[in-house]
Design a protein around this motif. Structure first.
Motif, short mmCIF file in Angstrom:
data_model
loop_
_atom_site.label_atom_id
_atom_site.label_comp_id
_atom_site.label_asym_id
_atom_site.label_seq_id
_atom_site.Cartn_x
_atom_site.Cartn_y
_atom_site.Cartn_z
N UNK A 1 0.82 -1.22 0.00
CA UNK A 1 0.00 0.00 0.00
C UNK A 1 0.85 1.27 0.00
N UNK A 2 0.26 2.32 -0.58
CA UNK A 2 0.86 3.65 -0.59
C UNK A 2 -0.07 4.58 0.18
N UNK A 3 0.43 5.20 1.23
CA UNK A 3 -0.36 6.19 1.98
C UNK A 3 -0.20 7.54 1.29
N UNK A 4 -1.32 8.22 1.07
CA UNK A 4 -1.29 9.50 0.35
C UNK A 4 -2.17 10.49 1.09
N UNK A 5 -1.64 11.69 1.29
CA UNK A 5 -2.37 12.73 2.00
C UNK A 5 -3.21 13.55 1.02
N UNK A 6 -4.24 12.90 0.50
CA UNK A 6 -5.22 13.59 -0.36
C UNK A 6 -6.47 12.74 -0.43
N UNK A 7 -7.51 13.26 -1.02
CA UNK A 7 -8.78 12.54 -1.10
C UNK A 7 -8.72 11.43 -2.14
N UNK B 1 -10.36 5.22 1.05
CA UNK B 1 -10.32 6.46 1.81
C UNK B 1 -10.10 6.16 3.30
N UNK B 2 -9.19 6.90 3.91
CA UNK B 2 -8.95 6.81 5.36
C UNK B 2 -9.58 8.00 6.07
N UNK B 3 -10.12 8.90 5.30
CA UNK B 3 -10.75 10.13 5.76
C UNK B 3 -10.94 10.99 4.54
N UNK B 4 -11.51 12.16 4.68
CA UNK B 4 -11.75 13.02 3.52
C UNK B 4 -10.49 13.45 2.78
N UNK B 5 -9.33 13.47 3.47
CA UNK B 5 -8.10 13.95 2.85
C UNK B 5 -6.92 13.00 3.06
N UNK C 1 2.83 11.18 -6.36
CA UNK C 1 2.50 11.53 -4.97
C UNK C 1 2.66 13.02 -4.64
N UNK C 2 3.81 13.67 -4.94
CA UNK C 2 3.93 15.08 -4.56
C UNK C 2 2.91 15.98 -5.26
N UNK C 3 2.56 15.62 -6.49
CA UNK C 3 1.54 16.39 -7.21
C UNK C 3 0.20 16.21 -6.53
N UNK C 4 -0.15 14.97 -6.24
CA UNK C 4 -1.43 14.67 -5.58
C UNK C 4 -1.53 15.39 -4.23
N UNK C 5 -0.46 15.38 -3.46
CA UNK C 5 -0.50 15.95 -2.12
C UNK C 5 -0.41 17.48 -2.13
N UNK C 6 0.00 18.07 -3.26
CA UNK C 6 0.09 19.53 -3.32
C UNK C 6 -1.16 20.17 -3.92
N UNK C 7 -2.05 19.38 -4.51
CA UNK C 7 -3.25 19.95 -5.13
C UNK C 7 -4.16 20.54 -4.06
N UNK C 8 -4.71 21.71 -4.37
CA UNK C 8 -5.64 22.38 -3.46
C UNK C 8 -6.90 22.72 -4.23
N UNK C 9 -8.05 22.49 -3.67
CA UNK C 9 -8.25 21.84 -2.39
C UNK C 9 -7.95 20.35 -2.48
N UNK C 10 -7.65 19.73 -1.34
CA UNK C 10 -7.36 18.30 -1.33
C UNK C 10 -8.59 17.48 -1.69
N UNK C 11 -9.76 18.02 -1.36
CA UNK C 11 -11.01 17.37 -1.75
C UNK C 11 -11.37 17.83 -3.15
N UNK C 12 -11.63 16.90 -4.01
CA UNK C 12 -11.90 17.19 -5.41
C UNK C 12 -13.14 18.07 -5.56
N UNK C 13 -13.03 19.26 -6.20
CA UNK C 13 -14.21 20.09 -6.42
C UNK C 13 -15.14 19.41 -7.43
N UNK C 14 -16.39 19.22 -7.04
CA UNK C 14 -17.30 18.50 -7.92
C UNK C 14 -18.22 19.40 -8.73
N UNK C 15 -18.41 20.62 -8.30
CA UNK C 15 -19.39 21.46 -8.99
C UNK C 15 -18.79 22.68 -9.69
#
Length: 195
Positions: free
Chosen positions: A14-20, A118-122, A154-168
């Protein structure tokens, strides 16, 4: 692919990632980042343009087929750059499968499954299930190739803001984002709130 005796199977992660979780799936579906994030491996800036592809909704998600990318090294055994045909299938909100067919390696096929928990929202944990034509490389060599690709993401994923994907709202999309916009629409329609 799982039941195909011609393909070798291997689990990576497994790879742990700090993003949604949706950010990770969207990245997996996005070929336009290859030339910039995976330059020298899965992409080349001189070949960054994306051609059109077919798109079809399914009961579980969608299939994007006829996708093509020029890749310097599409897999561990490739010895030269070539066009690679891709097929993506979103199989559930947090899982997808891609099929790669490199032109320079006639008959070679990779099928790579992405599974995100998912381990949480982010925060998320990621696994890849490889089913590949490569019967030469060791398990460690195949995992090292996959590790290289994912540690570039990974660094790209973890640097994207917001971490939660904007859906609308909030981001402008272009033709290369067809799979991304379809994915966001699917999450919104299903009421998935991690985005």
């Amino acid at each position: 692919a799982e039941h195909d005796p011609q393909l070798r199977k291997l689990l990576c992660g497994p790879y742990a990632v700090e993003t949604s979780a949706p950010r990770i799936v969207e990245n997996f579906l996005d070929m336009s980042h290859f030339a910039f994030v995976h330059e020298g491996w899965l992409g080349d800036r001189a070949h960054a343009a994306q051609a059109g592809y077919r798109f079809e909704a399914t009961a579980d998600g969608f299939v994007a087929s006829g996708c093509r990318a020029w890749q310097p090294q599409s897999n561990r055994l490739s010895e030269q750059g070539s066009m690679v045909e891709y097929r993506y299938e979103l199989t559930a909100p947090f899982s997808a499968v891609l099929t790669k067919l490199p032109q320079a390696q006639g008959g070679y096929r990779d099928e790579i499954g992405l599974f995100v928990c998912p381990q949480g929202p982010e925060r998320s944990v990621v696994w890849f299930r490889l089913a590949v034509t490569d019967h030469v490389s060791s398990d460690a060599e195949l995992r090292a190739f996959q590790d290289t690709i994912f540690t570039q993401d990974r660094p790209v994923l973890e640097s994207q803001r917001p971490k939660r994907l904007p859906l609308r709202t909030g981001e402008l999309h272009c033709a290369a984002d067809r799979a991304s916009t379809a994915y966001r629409r699917l999450l919104a329609e299903r009421g998935i709130t991690f985005g």
